[in-house]
Design an enzyme around this catalytic site. Structure first.
Site: not given
Ligand code: UD1
Length: 444
Positions: A284
């Site tokens: 991820h």
């Molecule tokens: C975040 C953390 C990372 C952790 C990871 C575990 C930071 C900087 N990063 O990264 O350290 O290892 O979580 O998962 O805080 N999304 C969904 N549903 C959700 C949450 C997110 O679809 O419930 C999508 C969002 O739209 C986004 C992507 O997933 O485009 C990434 O989510 P984001 O919260 O930006 O960070 P992670 O990559 O999950």
């Protein structure tokens, strides 16, 4: 004493669960006559707390920033790990880092001003810890960082920036290993702020090992399968056809089926065969998934090399799914034989897969740690790690491969030849949360 603890994203939930349990145990114990023993009853041996620090209950509020909001990324963990519902959800949601951090600060400031806690406790390295530690300190609230002192040295990782800021301004830095304590010392942090307490995530692992052990891999697959219709050899196509699958040389190795009584549960028939030799994959990190030229060769290695030898269970993070779809890679994966694509799993489900996996390929820091304790050989698809204690050279189970396919391939074959052995770094003993709470109570 009033404590606000903060969670935001998936890796926080398994770290906060034991801390909240330690608080409720403490509150129960202060309701009892003290009889000259420690109020933190389950510590062994229990160093007594001074009577002045045991007076009164702890008022605890849990704040969820809302960074992760999907049921599978958040709610499932609360239910499974019996975390009480968050008292306040800031509803921050997805966005750029500035948006997430900015919104969290604006909303969290209102909470801190209204609640006036004695402590704000942040865990791990997600955006919530940067936003909430800064906000708390600007309101002159004491801040404690659990899992402090981890350093990858990689300033392109958002998590590294979060760690540096939270550690620089927090009052109490609770570290998971002596290397992390040493990192803080090297940065000039006064000794009185640093306390080595062990790894709080291992508290959750130890508390749930048995429950996870009782699960069935086939049921986990069946509940979470993405490519149910498309994949060959998994899901519905596998109904009662274990022997056929073997004959087709699909690589799936179902456990021998015992004859079922007439009354067997019909639902049972829809289950995938029980796997005995499989790899688990998770990915991820933006550095691995956000660029096609990096992600595509990894996908090719998995689909064209690993899946030829054994089944691969790949649990797909929302970020990764989006990128795979946008690069046009996802459809091909859906149709790859022996590639079992799953939705994000619950804590217990992932723990069970890790317990049974022949090998783990991941860029998750938490899984690196869990592999070390479980003895699962682990290829860490990163060039650096903030968790050196999990590396082979420190006795752990993990090896850094970056995203270079030659290196991943070489280490994959090496790791398969070396049977894993569980290792327990110092104080990864299931009692870290109690030490965290004690450190807060005893803080001068
Ligand atoms: C975040 C953390 C990372 C952790 C990871 C575990 C930071 C900087 N990063 O990264 O350290 O290892 O979580 O998962 O805080 N999304 C969904 N549903 C959700 C949450 C997110 O679809 O419930 C999508 C969002 O739209 C986004 C992507 O997933 O485009 C990434 O989510 P984001 O919260 O930006 O960070 P992670 O990559 O999950």
């Amino acid at each position: 004493m009033k404590i606000i603890s903060v969670v935001g994203a998936r890796p926080n939930f398994m770290k906060i669960a034991p801390f909240i349990r330690a608080i409720s145990n403490y509150n129960e114990s202060v309701s009892l006559p003290l009889r000259g023993t420690s109020s933190l009853r389950s510590l062994s041996p229990p160093p007594p707390l001074s009577p002045s620090s045991t007076t009164g209950h702890i008022i605890h509020l849990l704040v969820h920033t809302g960074q992760h909001y999907d049921d599978r990324m958040s709610k499932a963990f609360f239910e499974e790990l019996k975390i009480p519902e968050a008292d306040i959800n800031l509803g921050v949601g997805s966005g750029t880092h500035a948006e997430q951090v900015g919104h969290t600060m604006i909303e969290f400031e209102k909470i801190v001003k209204a609640e006036k806690p004695d402590w704000v406790v942040v865990v791990g390295d997600v955006n919530a810890i940067l936003a909430c530690s800064v906000t708390a300190k600007k309101e002159n609230i004491k801040c404690c960082h659990i899992e402090a002192g981890l350093r990858s040295g990689d300033m392109t990782m958002p998590e590294e920036i979060n760690r540096l800021v939270a550690d620089r301004i927090s009052d109490l830095l609770l570290t998971p290993d002596p290397i992390s304590s040493e990192n803080l010392r090297k940065e000039g942090v006064p000794e009185g702020k640093i306390k080595f307490v062990g790894n709080i995530m291992i508290d959750t692992l130890e508390a749930n090992r048995e429950r996870a052990g009782d699960m069935k891999i086939s049921e986990i697959i069946d509940r979470n399968l993405i490519n149910r219709k498309e994949a060959s050899g998994v899901g519905r196509q596998a109904e009662g056809k274990g022997s056929e699958l073997r004959a087709q040389g699909s690589g799936l190795q179902p456990a021998p089926r015992t004859p079922q009584p007439e009354t067997r549960n019909v639902k049972r028939e829809t289950l995938s065969p029980e796997l005995t030799d499989f790899a688990v994959m998770t990915l991820h990190r933006p550095s691995n998934v956000d660029r096609k030229e990096v992600l595509e060769p990894i996908v090719k290695f998995i689909t064209e090399e690993v899946c030829v030898e054994r089944s691969v269970i790949w649990t797909i993070h929302p970020r990764t799914r989006k990128m795979l779809e946008s690069f046009g890679l996802f459809d091909g994966m859906l149709n790859t034989k022996n590639l079992i694509l799953l939705e994000p799993l619950s804590y217990l489900e992932m723990l069970k897969l890790n317990m049974e996996a022949r090998i783990m390929l991941t860029d998750s820091g938490g899984l690196q740690e869990e592999c070390t304790v479980l003895g699962t050989p682990c290829l860490t698809l990163r060039w650096n790690t903030e968790r050196p204690v999990t590396l082979r050279e420190h006795g752990g189970a993990s090896v850094l491969t970056g995203n270079n396919i030659g290196r991943i391939r070489e280490e994959y074959h090496t790791a398969l030849e070396k049977p894993g052995k569980p290792v327990r770094p110092e104080l990864w003993d299931g009692h870290t949360a109690e030490r965290c709470l004690r450190a807060i109570l005893e803080f001068e």
